[in-house]
Scaffold this active site. Structure first.
Site, mmCIF file in Angstrom:
data_model
loop_
_atom_site.group_PDB
_atom_site.id
_atom_site.type_symbol
_atom_site.label_atom_id
_atom_site.label_comp_id
_atom_site.label_asym_id
_atom_site.label_seq_id
_atom_site.Cartn_x
_atom_site.Cartn_y
_atom_site.Cartn_z
ATOM 1 N N GLN A 173 0.924 -1.169 0.158
ATOM 2 C CA GLN A 173 -0.043 0.120 -0.012
ATOM 3 C C GLN A 173 0.936 1.417 0.064
ATOM 4 O OE1 GLN A 173 -3.374 -0.758 0.151
ATOM 5 N NE2 GLN A 173 -3.860 1.340 -0.419
ATOM 6 N N SER A 208 -6.146 1.870 4.320
ATOM 7 C CA SER A 208 -6.959 0.844 3.338
ATOM 8 C C SER A 208 -7.701 -0.320 4.152
ATOM 9 C CB SER A 208 -6.110 0.543 2.460
ATOM 10 O OG SER A 208 -6.767 -0.439 1.499
ATOM 11 N N HIS A 210 -8.334 -2.910 2.900
ATOM 12 C CA HIS A 210 -7.567 -4.053 2.285
ATOM 13 C C HIS A 210 -6.239 -4.269 3.253
ATOM 14 C CE1 HIS A 210 -9.897 -4.272 -1.260
ATOM 15 N NE2 HIS A 210 -9.664 -2.906 -1.559
ATOM 16 N N ASP A 217 -12.382 -6.379 -3.444
ATOM 17 C CA ASP A 217 -12.810 -5.942 -4.697
ATOM 18 C C ASP A 217 -13.470 -7.068 -5.443
ATOM 19 O OD1 ASP A 217 -11.943 -3.447 -3.943
ATOM 20 O OD2 ASP A 217 -9.917 -3.786 -5.014
ATOM 21 N N GLU A 260 -16.491 3.637 -5.944
ATOM 22 C CA GLU A 260 -15.916 2.330 -6.030
ATOM 23 C C GLU A 260 -16.892 1.177 -5.959
ATOM 24 O OE1 GLU A 260 -12.397 1.375 -3.630
ATOM 25 O OE2 GLU A 260 -11.266 3.081 -4.628
ATOM 26 N N HIS A 263 -15.959 -2.125 -4.429
ATOM 27 C CA HIS A 263 -15.272 -2.579 -3.286
ATOM 28 C C HIS A 263 -16.444 -2.739 -2.102
ATOM 29 C CE1 HIS A 263 -11.980 -1.217 -0.071
ATOM 30 N NE2 HIS A 263 -13.252 -1.217 0.661
#
Length: 289
Positions: A173, A208, A210, A217, A260, A263
């Site tokens: 990231q 994030s 993630h 995603d 997004e 996401h």
């Protein structure tokens, strides 16, 4: 002679009809194959520490590999032990992109952990990761079982929620974020403005979802995803499995992140249903603005 002619005409007619049927079947197979290829391609995108993050906007092209600068001094870690998670995000003030508030996760309410440009997890955070749906994508083990349950339910409806990008490491990231900053600096933005602009597309390291391993995603990272059966299924059913659309189109001023549709973040069934019914995003739900 007449019978012979009729026989030839009948055979000719049957041959023509057979050719038409074969052509129709070929066209149908081609269409189905093209659609499945798009879905399968999503499953092969398994991101690793050596692969750059896939981008979602026109501005995200031409990612540069700059001489990565040393990260700015990390903010001191703040241990927050409130009575509820909704208090957690207001127990200390949100930081900024350059000086974020580093939090520790309240394990009793881990599913409502908020990370964004103002709240980040430390670089030492290591989730318990497992692979999902037979792919190379991983999620936190607490989230993975819920994603697989949702995946199986969608599959029964003829919809395939192919994992595209799940967990990302802090280092990956950071590398992607720095690359995006360099990209905007090359366009003439100042260092400060480039950092803010970059954060609307690639979250700073630790901010994030993630990095938490709580988000996936799905299928692809393109805005056309909103026109698919998969997106419509998620909009109707994802909350029943604890997932929310984290970055809606009409809430960019609050999330500070571009739209997004791909996401989806796990927050738990109760919270997901409340967020869906209220039309809020996680920041609003947690009163973190």
């Amino acid at each position: 002679m007449v019978n012979l002619t009729k026989s030839k005409n009948a055979r000719g007619f049957l041959f023509l009809m057979l050719s038409i049927v074969i052509l129709f079947i070929s066209i149908v197979c081609l269409v189905i194959n093209n659609r499945n290829s798009k879905i399968i391609s999503g499953a092969t995108i398994g991101e690793t520490d050596e692969v750059q993050e896939y981008q979602s906007t026109e501005e995200a092209n031409d990612i540069i590999e700059p001489d990565t600068e040393k990260s700015e001094a990390k903010a001191p870690e703040t241990t927050i032990t409130p009575e509820t998670t909704k208090q957690q995000v207001t127990a200390v003030a949100a930081g900024t992109i350059n000086n974020p508030t580093v939090i520790t996760i309240d394990e009793a309410n881990w599913n409502l952990t908020l990370v964004n440009s103002g709240y980040r997890i430390p670089d030492s955070y290591n989730p318990d990761l497992v692979y999902v749906c037979g792919t190379s994508e991983r999620l936190d083990s607490k989230v993975a079982k819920h994603y697989e349950k949702m995946f199986e339910a969608a599959q029964k409806d003829g919809v395939y929620l192919t994992p595209c990008s799940g967990y990302r490491s802090y280092d990956l990231q950071e590398r992607n974020y720095n690359n995006k900053i360099a990209y905007y600096e090359s366009l003439g933005y100042s260092k400060e403005d480039a950092a803010v602009k970059a954060a609307t597309i690639i979250m700073p390291p630790g901010s994030s979802e993630h990095n938490l391993g709580y988000a996936m995603d799905i299928v692809c990272v393109d805005e056309w995803f909103e026109d698919t059966d998969e997106f419509q299924w998620l909009m109707e059913n994802a909350a029943d499995y604890g997932f929310i659309l984290r970055y809606p189109k009409d809430k960019q001023d609050i999330t500070k992140v571009t739209y997004e549709p791909w996401h989806w973040r796990y927050v738990g069934v109760e919270a997901a249903k409340e967020i869906k019914a209220s039309g809020q995003v996680l920041e609003e739900y947690l009163k973190a603005n």
